[in-house]
Design a protein around this motif. Structure first.
Motif, PDB file in Angstrom:
ATOM      1  N   THR A 261      -5.021   7.217 -10.818  1.00 32.36           N
ATOM      2  CA  THR A 261      -4.074   8.342 -10.788  1.00 32.36           C
ATOM      3  C   THR A 261      -4.382   9.319  -9.658  1.00 32.36           C
ATOM      4  O   THR A 261      -3.878  10.439  -9.649  1.00 32.36           O
ATOM      5  N   VAL A 262      -5.217   8.894  -8.705  1.00 35.05           N
ATOM      6  CA  VAL A 262      -5.611   9.795  -7.623  1.00 35.05           C
ATOM      7  C   VAL A 262      -5.039   9.335  -6.285  1.00 35.05           C
ATOM      8  O   VAL A 262      -4.428  10.124  -5.559  1.00 35.05           O
ATOM      9  N   ALA A 263      -5.233   8.074  -5.951  1.00 37.92           N
ATOM     10  CA  ALA A 263      -4.858   7.571  -4.626  1.00 37.92           C
ATOM     11  C   ALA A 263      -3.661   6.642  -4.726  1.00 37.92           C
ATOM     12  O   ALA A 263      -3.547   5.824  -5.645  1.00 37.92           O
ATOM     13  N   GLY A 264      -2.757   6.762  -3.755  1.00 43.79           N
ATOM     14  CA  GLY A 264      -1.658   5.809  -3.626  1.00 43.79           C
ATOM     15  C   GLY A 264      -2.126   4.592  -2.850  1.00 43.79           C
ATOM     16  O   GLY A 264      -2.777   4.712  -1.818  1.00 43.79           O
ATOM     17  N   ILE A 265      -1.821   3.405  -3.345  1.00 43.44           N
ATOM     18  CA  ILE A 265      -2.216   2.151  -2.695  1.00 43.44           C
ATOM     19  C   ILE A 265      -0.956   1.463  -2.192  1.00 43.44           C
ATOM     20  O   ILE A 265       0.040   1.358  -2.931  1.00 43.44           O
ATOM     21  N   TYR A 266      -0.988   0.958  -0.937  1.00 42.48           N
ATOM     22  CA  TYR A 266       0.215   0.388  -0.332  1.00 42.48           C
ATOM     23  C   TYR A 266      -0.133  -0.876   0.440  1.00 42.48           C
ATOM     24  O   TYR A 266      -1.305  -1.114   0.792  1.00 42.48           O
ATOM     25  N   ARG A 273       7.538  -2.282   6.767  1.00 46.01           N
ATOM     26  CA  ARG A 273       8.177  -2.036   5.474  1.00 46.01           C
ATOM     27  C   ARG A 273       7.133  -2.237   4.368  1.00 46.01           C
ATOM     28  O   ARG A 273       6.273  -3.120   4.472  1.00 46.01           O
ATOM     29  N   PHE A 274       7.291  -1.441   3.337  1.00 49.82           N
ATOM     30  CA  PHE A 274       6.381  -1.571   2.207  1.00 49.82           C
ATOM     31  C   PHE A 274       6.644  -2.878   1.469  1.00 49.82           C
ATOM     32  O   PHE A 274       7.796  -3.243   1.202  1.00 49.82           O
ATOM     33  N   THR A 275       5.575  -3.596   1.155  1.00 45.49           N
ATOM     34  CA  THR A 275       5.687  -4.771   0.289  1.00 45.49           C
ATOM     35  C   THR A 275       5.027  -4.521  -1.062  1.00 45.49           C
ATOM     36  O   THR A 275       5.216  -5.298  -1.991  1.00 45.49           O
ATOM     37  N   TYR A 276       4.253  -3.459  -1.139  1.00 45.84           N
ATOM     38  CA  TYR A 276       3.635  -3.094  -2.421  1.00 45.84           C
ATOM     39  C   TYR A 276       3.341  -1.603  -2.405  1.00 45.84           C
ATOM     40  O   TYR A 276       2.978  -1.032  -1.370  1.00 45.84           O
ATOM     41  N   GLU A 291      11.778   0.784  -5.873  1.00 47.64           N
ATOM     42  CA  GLU A 291      12.455   1.098  -4.623  1.00 47.64           C
ATOM     43  C   GLU A 291      11.510   0.949  -3.435  1.00 47.64           C
ATOM     44  O   GLU A 291      11.885   0.429  -2.382  1.00 47.64           O
ATOM     45  N   LEU A 292      10.260   1.389  -3.594  1.00 51.49           N
ATOM     46  CA  LEU A 292       9.307   1.267  -2.494  1.00 51.49           C
ATOM     47  C   LEU A 292       8.956  -0.186  -2.212  1.00 51.49           C
ATOM     48  O   LEU A 292       8.764  -0.568  -1.040  1.00 51.49           O
ATOM     49  N   LEU A 356      -0.942  -4.892   6.415  1.00 49.38           N
ATOM     50  CA  LEU A 356      -1.743  -3.672   6.342  1.00 49.38           C
ATOM     51  C   LEU A 356      -1.880  -3.258   4.883  1.00 49.38           C
ATOM     52  O   LEU A 356      -0.895  -3.146   4.153  1.00 49.38           O
ATOM     53  N   ILE A 357      -3.120  -3.030   4.447  1.00 54.72           N
ATOM     54  CA  ILE A 357      -3.368  -2.542   3.093  1.00 54.72           C
ATOM     55  C   ILE A 357      -4.215  -1.280   3.198  1.00 54.72           C
ATOM     56  O   ILE A 357      -5.100  -1.179   4.062  1.00 54.72           O
ATOM     57  N   GLY A 358      -3.915  -0.315   2.378  1.00 58.68           N
ATOM     58  CA  GLY A 358      -4.669   0.931   2.459  1.00 58.68           C
ATOM     59  C   GLY A 358      -4.343   1.874   1.325  1.00 58.68           C
ATOM     60  O   GLY A 358      -3.665   1.511   0.357  1.00 58.68           O
ATOM     61  N   ILE A 359      -4.834   3.084   1.465  1.00 59.90           N
ATOM     62  CA  ILE A 359      -4.631   4.111   0.443  1.00 59.90           C
ATOM     63  C   ILE A 359      -4.148   5.389   1.117  1.00 59.90           C
ATOM     64  O   ILE A 359      -4.398   5.625   2.304  1.00 59.90           O
ATOM     65  N   MET A 360      -3.418   6.187   0.349  1.00 53.96           N
ATOM     66  CA  MET A 360      -2.927   7.483   0.808  1.00 53.96           C
ATOM     67  C   MET A 360      -3.315   8.553  -0.202  1.00 53.96           C
ATOM     68  O   MET A 360      -3.275   8.303  -1.414  1.00 53.96           O
ATOM     69  N   PHE A 361      -3.676   9.723   0.302  1.00 58.05           N
ATOM     70  CA  PHE A 361      -3.982  10.869  -0.545  1.00 58.05           C
ATOM     71  C   PHE A 361      -3.040  12.011  -0.179  1.00 58.05           C
ATOM     72  O   PHE A 361      -2.774  12.253   1.008  1.00 58.05           O
ATOM     73  N   ASP A 362      -2.546  12.692  -1.215  1.00 56.05           N
ATOM     74  CA  ASP A 362      -1.744  13.898  -0.997  1.00 56.05           C
ATOM     75  C   ASP A 362      -2.720  15.050  -0.764  1.00 56.05           C
ATOM     76  O   ASP A 362      -3.426  15.485  -1.673  1.00 56.05           O
ATOM     77  N   ILE A 363      -2.777  15.528   0.476  1.00 56.76           N
ATOM     78  CA  ILE A 363      -3.730  16.591   0.822  1.00 56.76           C
ATOM     79  C   ILE A 363      -3.010  17.907   1.093  1.00 56.76           C
ATOM     80  O   ILE A 363      -3.548  18.790   1.777  1.00 56.76           O
ATOM     81  N   THR A 364      -1.782  18.032   0.539  1.00 58.52           N
ATOM     82  CA  THR A 364      -1.016  19.256   0.782  1.00 58.52           C
ATOM     83  C   THR A 364      -1.774  20.486   0.300  1.00 58.52           C
ATOM     84  O   THR A 364      -1.915  21.479   1.029  1.00 58.52           O
TER      85      THR A 364
END
Length: 677
Positions: A261-266, A273-276, A291-292, A356-364
């Motif tokens: 519930t912390v990091a977005g995985i893509y 284009r996103f595949t996951y 949708e993603l 490409l596989i990785g993670i995203m964090f909302d750092i707003t």
């Protein structure tokens, strides 16, 4: 022929073993029988001896051989032999100590029997002999019982061994019969059955099945070929299973990471284009997960320069310039809100294609906090208010430039030291103890403190202390903010002095006098001692003013104020109400009559000559007094009473003193006192 020979040998062995077991069983039974007879003989000898004491007839001849029979049984058990018609083998060595104990008990028993036989009937020693015989008989019985118990246990052990031997014999029979069957079928039936089982196992998926046929004939070679094939198939299946297990572990790990519930995985393909995308990714970006994952393009998420940054980073990885990267950029959520993202990515192969596989964090929020922290740092560095940060014990951790500007101490002078470095010494331990009590209780304190600069100059600072706490409730740090209010306090003190003191005489004015009068009344109400209010009016002051001028009158008033202050204690109060009217508060009177001596002192002091420049003048004063609580319980009542008493003194003649009494009320409030002498 071999099978027949094995059967004959098996039969002979069975008969021999059974005979051996029967002989051992008979020997144990005979031994146990003899031991039982010994136990019986011991009891019988004692009984017949007792019976002989009561029967004068000659003893039965058969009973005289009982002792010899007991000893013969004992010797047979010990050394082996023939007794009671039985062939007895010696007992095992483990039972020899028990036989020796029986021998000793038997000898004691025999002595007891002989002693009883020799004792006269109904003689005094007969009862003791019978008791000895009973104890010796019981001991002999116990020891023979113990031997019988051991023999019974041994018999059971022999039976158990016989049973095990029977089981072993039965197993051996089965083994020999199986061996015979094996010899019969080994060349044809067994090889065929072995090969058939192996084929059925292989058909059922058991590729670990192997045949153990000896080489040398066609069936053996066939078995070897089947074994080789099965081993090859088994190895292939193990390799496949390992790969499946590794894939399952990787999938489980990925699923676990994806469910966070912390990091977005893509995952992003070559078309950007996103595949996951996991559920956290969808929540972060404001789109549904479906949708993603349905070929959502990156250009919808990143707009303008941000998209160019993301595109350049992705292409660098796809082209092999970088295999992993980290960067920050702005993105636009599905609802149009802009957020700040921190992106990590790596290049991998998926179904043979680069992904490409990785993670995203909302750092707003982190970005906002960083901006806020930078602003706070600017405020901290540039504010004119001095700031100091200490630990829970008051040790200085940090100071801002304004701290140095106010105190003269640089960071190198104070870091690691306590705030006592600034102490001026004007505050006692009680002051600081109360301050720490407030900090411990509420985490806050504010007030004025007199401190000292590095130069030694004393100054007044307005200090406010707040406490920052850790999550567990412990103190993280204390933050002090202060400013130099020395001049401000001086101005305030000057304004207060002007509002509360007479500008001419520097005595308290009417306002301050009334405040002190009310406090004195309250003090007395709370259990304090009574006090006296003196009202004084100068005589002949108007003549001095009119003759010598107002400057001389002002000088005279200042001299009068000085003489009045010299006549009273430091705890008393002298005030000027205006014109030539003065009041005195004489506090904590132990004896009201003390006021008369004070009045005489005042009148005498004021009647002395005054030097006003080149002139010498003489004046006097009329003075009245009232007491609290005797003459009133309010400030207006006390003032009125003292005023009436002073008026009564003036009516009596100048330079007099009167104390208020009830008969002065007749003067009435309508009377108007003259404003001067």
């Amino acid at each position: 022929m071999l099978a027949f020979t094995l059967v004959v040998l098996l039969a002979i062995g069975n008969v021999s073993i059974v005979q051996l077991l029967l002989r051992e069983s008979d020997g144990v039974a005979a031994t146990l029988n003899v031991a039982g007879k010994m136990r019986m003989l011991g009891q019988r000898i004692g009984l017949e001896t007792l019976a002989a004491r009561r029967n004068p007839d000659p003893p039965d001849p058969a009973s005289t051989d009982l002792s010899a029979a007991f000893e013969a049984a004992h010797d047979a058990l010990r050394f082996g032999g023939h007794v009671f018609g039985l062939d007895i083998r010696p007992v095992p060595a483990a039972l020899a100590p028990q036989l020796q104990d029986i021998r000793q008990a038997w000898l004691r028993y025999r002595r007891a029997v002989d002693a009883l036989a020799d004792a006269p009937v109904e003689a005094p020693g007969e009862r003791a002999a019978v008791a000895d015989l009973t104890r010796a008989g019981a001991d002999l019985l116990a020891r023979t019982e113990a031997l019988v118990d051991r023999l019974v246990a041994r018999a059971k052990e022999i039976q158990r061994r016989a049973l095990y031997s029977a089981y072993a014999l039965f197993a051996l029979d089965l083994l020999l019969l199986g061996l015979a069957g094996w010899v019969v079928s080994r060349r044809i039936l067994r090889p065929i059955q072995t090969l058939a089982r192996q084929c059925r196992a292989l058909a059922a998926g058991d590729h670990g099945a192997r045949s153990s046929l000896p080489p040398g004939d066609e069936l053996g070679e066939l078995g070897r070929a089947l074994n080789d094939s099965a081993a090859h198939i088994e190895q292939l299946l193990q390799d496949v299973e390992k790969e499946h297990a590794a894939l399952a572990d990787a999938q489980a790990m990925f699923d676990g990471l994806s469910a966070n519930t912390v990091a977005g995985i893509y995952m992003v393909d070559e078309t950007l284009r996103f595949t996951y995308a996991n559920e956290r990714m969808a929540d972060m970006l404001g789109y549904s997960q479906a949708e993603l994952m349905d070929g959502f393009p990156l250009e919808r998420l990143f707009v303008g320069p941000a998209y160019e940054t993301v595109r350049a980073q992705a292409l660098d990885r796809f082209e092999g310039h970088e295999t992993r990267t980290r960067y920050e950029c702005a993105a636009r959520r599905g609802d149009g809100e802009q957020i700040e993202l921190e992106i990590f990515g790596s290049l991998m192969k998926l179904h043979g294609r680069p992904t490409l596989i990785g993670i995203m964090f909302d750092i707003t929020e982190r970005k906002r906090a960083e901006v806020s922290a930078r602003r706070a740092a600017l405020v901290y560095a540039h504010t004119s208010e001095a700031m100091v940060v200490t630990d829970a014990n008051g040790v200085i951790q940090d100071v801002n430039p304004a701290f140095t500007a106010v105190t003269g101490y640089g960071p190198q002078d104070v870091l690691g030291r306590t705030m006592s470095v600034l102490s001026s010494g004007r505050h006692g331990e009680d002051f600081y103890r109360a301050m720490w009590a407030d900090l411990q209780a509420t985490g806050r304190w504010n007030g004025d403190i007199h401190n000292r600069r590095k130069s030694g100059e004393e100054y007044v600072e307005r200090l406010s202390i707040n406490t920052s706490y850790n999550e567990d409730g412990s103190v993280n740090c204390r933050i002090g903010l202060f400013s130099d209010v020395t001049e401000k306090r001086r101005r305030e003190a000057s304004i207060w002095h002007q509002a509360h003191y007479d500008h001419l005489t520097q005595l308290p004015n009417r306002q301050m006098f009334e405040e002190n009068l009310r406090r004195s009344i309250q003090h007395t109400r709370q259990g304090g001692l009574p006090f006296a209010l003196l009202f004084l009016d100068l005589d002949l002051f108007k003549d001095v003013n009119d003759t010598l001028g107002h400057e001389a009158g002002d000088q005279l008033l200042r001299l009068v104020a000085r003489r009045l202050s010299e006549c009273v204690r430091s705890s008393d109060l002298v005030a000027r109400l205006g014109g030539d009217e003065f009041t005195l508060l004489i506090r904590d009177l132990q004896n009201p009559d003390d006021i008369f001596s004070l009045a005489d002192k005042i009148l005498d002091s004021l009647s002395q000559p005054f030097s006003l420049g080149g002139h010498t003048v003489r004046i006097s004063a009329s003075m009245g007094a009232s007491f609290h609580p005797r003459d009133g319980d309010s400030d207006s009542e006390l003032l009125r009473a003292a005023d009436l008493a002073m008026y009564a003194a003036k009516e009596q003649g100048r330079n007099h003193f009167r104390v208020y009494s009830a008969d002065m009320r007749g003067l009435g409030p309508a009377r108007i006192r003259p404003q001067s002498g």
